[in-house]
Design a protein around this motif. Structure first.
Motif, PDB file in Angstrom:
ATOM      1  N   GLU A 220      -1.293  -2.433  -5.475  1.00 24.99           N
ATOM      2  CA  GLU A 220      -1.652  -2.573  -3.828  1.00 24.99           C
ATOM      3  C   GLU A 220      -0.142  -2.374  -3.344  1.00 24.99           C
ATOM      4  O   GLU A 220      -0.024  -2.385  -1.739  1.00 24.99           O
TER       5      GLU A 220
ATOM      6  N   GLY B  26      -0.617   0.094   1.885  1.00 25.91           N
ATOM      7  CA  GLY B  26      -2.169  -0.292   2.133  1.00 25.91           C
ATOM      8  C   GLY B  26      -2.599  -1.361   3.350  1.00 25.91           C
ATOM      9  O   GLY B  26      -1.058  -2.602   2.956  1.00 25.91           O
TER      10      GLY B  26
ATOM     11  N   VAL C 155      -5.345   2.458   3.628  1.00 27.72           N
ATOM     12  CA  VAL C 155      -5.847   2.222   2.366  1.00 27.72           C
ATOM     13  C   VAL C 155      -4.689   3.564   1.581  1.00 27.72           C
ATOM     14  O   VAL C 155      -4.724   3.645   2.004  1.00 27.72           O
ATOM     15  N   ARG C 156      -4.110   2.703   0.587  1.00 31.78           N
ATOM     16  CA  ARG C 156      -3.843   3.756  -0.767  1.00 31.78           C
ATOM     17  C   ARG C 156      -5.003   4.904  -0.985  1.00 31.78           C
ATOM     18  O   ARG C 156      -4.164   5.665  -1.495  1.00 31.78           O
TER      19      ARG C 156
ATOM     20  N   GLY D 182      -0.805   7.025   2.179  1.00 30.16           N
ATOM     21  CA  GLY D 182      -1.801   6.770   1.870  1.00 30.16           C
ATOM     22  C   GLY D 182      -2.664   7.009   2.836  1.00 30.16           C
ATOM     23  O   GLY D 182      -2.907   8.164   3.264  1.00 30.16           O
TER      24      GLY D 182
ATOM     25  N   ASP E  73      -6.536  -4.169   0.865  1.00 33.92           N
ATOM     26  CA  ASP E  73      -6.948  -3.118  -0.759  1.00 33.92           C
ATOM     27  C   ASP E  73      -8.102  -2.419  -0.833  1.00 33.92           C
ATOM     28  O   ASP E  73      -8.688  -2.360   0.343  1.00 33.92           O
TER      29      ASP E  73
END
Length: 344
Positions: free
Chosen positions: A270, A275, A300-301, A330, A278
């Motif tokens: 994370e 992000g 967010v990733r 992301g 998470d």
């Protein structure tokens, strides 16, 4: 009556929990079929039934076919009234997944909601109670929600016996705009054991420090006695604008060092990504964002199947648009409510 196909998307228990919570919140009668159709054992398990009955008790809902193993239920809600409620999963089923449904349902309760939930506080395939304390509730606080959580007793598989208390004041969530994390404020967590030797918690902590070498960490150790032995570690990284979390649960035969390394690796994934939420917080917060009085946004990733499914489900109950776009490594998600009332 609103019809929901529980096999949509990730096809697990999250659809069920969120659907009954949104049904209570909006007053829409619900039938949900194909419950947990994509799981090895479809239908309601004890923890899912506890969540459904918990939400039903909050709003005096009429339920049909709500029993272990059922793949279809109907849920006819009354007004969410709040008050004191005790929910016993009866197994080591997750207390946080019960809270996930009950807290969302209680947003517009007539009075404060006080919940005591008994079951598993730290179990596989569900967020630990520590994640709620460290990550989810602080983020909801940024949205103007007033929720307090106390871990009274930890509960592990197979006997459970954990106990948490949660208190939530009625309040309308505000928008949450998280375009940047901001400066890192603090990194830390809790390394916990129950009915295990003292060195287990220390070894997990040491493994985290070794993996995240160079980072200043505030990890406290917690030792307790309870119905079942267990161990784990929950980590967080607090930034000026947000907080990220990760955790790992001890398992029989797995060295303590491996547990600590696993938690550290998950947190690093994370931290190394873009992000501002998470991947676990994202799908749990979009329903609250949909209730806000203005647009919310976050990065967010990875857009997980849980997040995609939750966005679809929320749109079945609320007038809201979700816009997902690529943002560097992301994805940026914008949540745009088109009506601020939940429809009661």
């Amino acid at each position: 009556m609103l019809e929901i196909d529980g096999s949509y998307g990730e096809g697990g228990g999250q659809i069920l929990r969120s659907a009954v919570a949104l049904s209570a919140l909006t007053g829409q009668e619900l039938r949900i079929s194909n419950i947990r159709a994509k799981r090895d054992r479809p239908g309601l398990a004890a923890q899912h039934l506890a969540a459904v009955r918990g939400v039903a008790s909050l709003c005096d809902a009429e339920l049909s076919r709500a029993e272990v193993g059922s793949t279809e239920i109907t849920f006819s809600p009354g007004k969410v009234k709040g008050g004191e409620h005790r929910i016993d999963v009866g197994t080591a089923g997750s207390v946080t997944l019960v809270l996930q449904a009950c807290l969302l349902a209680s947003v517009n309760a007539e009075k404060a909601t006080e919940l005591e939930v008994i079951g598993g506080t730290n179990v596989r395939m569900s967020p630990p109670a520590d994640y709620y304390s460290n990550v989810l509730l602080p983020l909801l606080s940024r949205m103007g929600m007033d929720i307090k959580l106390e871990i009274v007793q930890r509960g592990f598989y197979p006997r459970g016996g954990g106990r948490v208390r949660a208190a939530m004041a009625p309040s309308a969530p505000g928008p949450l705009v998280l375009e940047e994390r901001g400066d890192l404020v603090e990194m830390g967590g809790t390394s916990f054991t129950q009915d295990l030797p003292d060195h287990v918690a220390e070894r997990m902590s040491h493994a985290v420090r070794k993996r995240l070498l160079g980072e200043e960490l505030r990890i406290r150790t917690e030792r307790a006695s309870g119905a079942s032995p267990g161990a784990g570690i929950a980590l967080y990284a607090k930034f000026r604008n947000t907080v990220l979390g990760a955790d790992a649960l001890g398992e029989r035969g797995v060295p303590s060092e491996k547990v600590g390394e696993s938690a550290a690796r998950r947190l690093w994934e994370e931290l190394d990504g873009p992000g501002t939420l998470d991947v676990h917080a994202a799908d749990q917060l979009v329903a609250y964002m949909a209730l806000a009085g203005g647009p919310s946004s976050f990065v967010v990733r990875e857009v997980t199947e849980h997040l995609r499914t939750q966005m679809w489900l929320v749109q079945q109950f609320l007038d809201v648009k979700f816009e997902v776009s690529k943002a560097g490594r992301g994805h940026r998600v914008e949540v745009v409510p088109t009506r601020t009332s939940p429809g009661r």
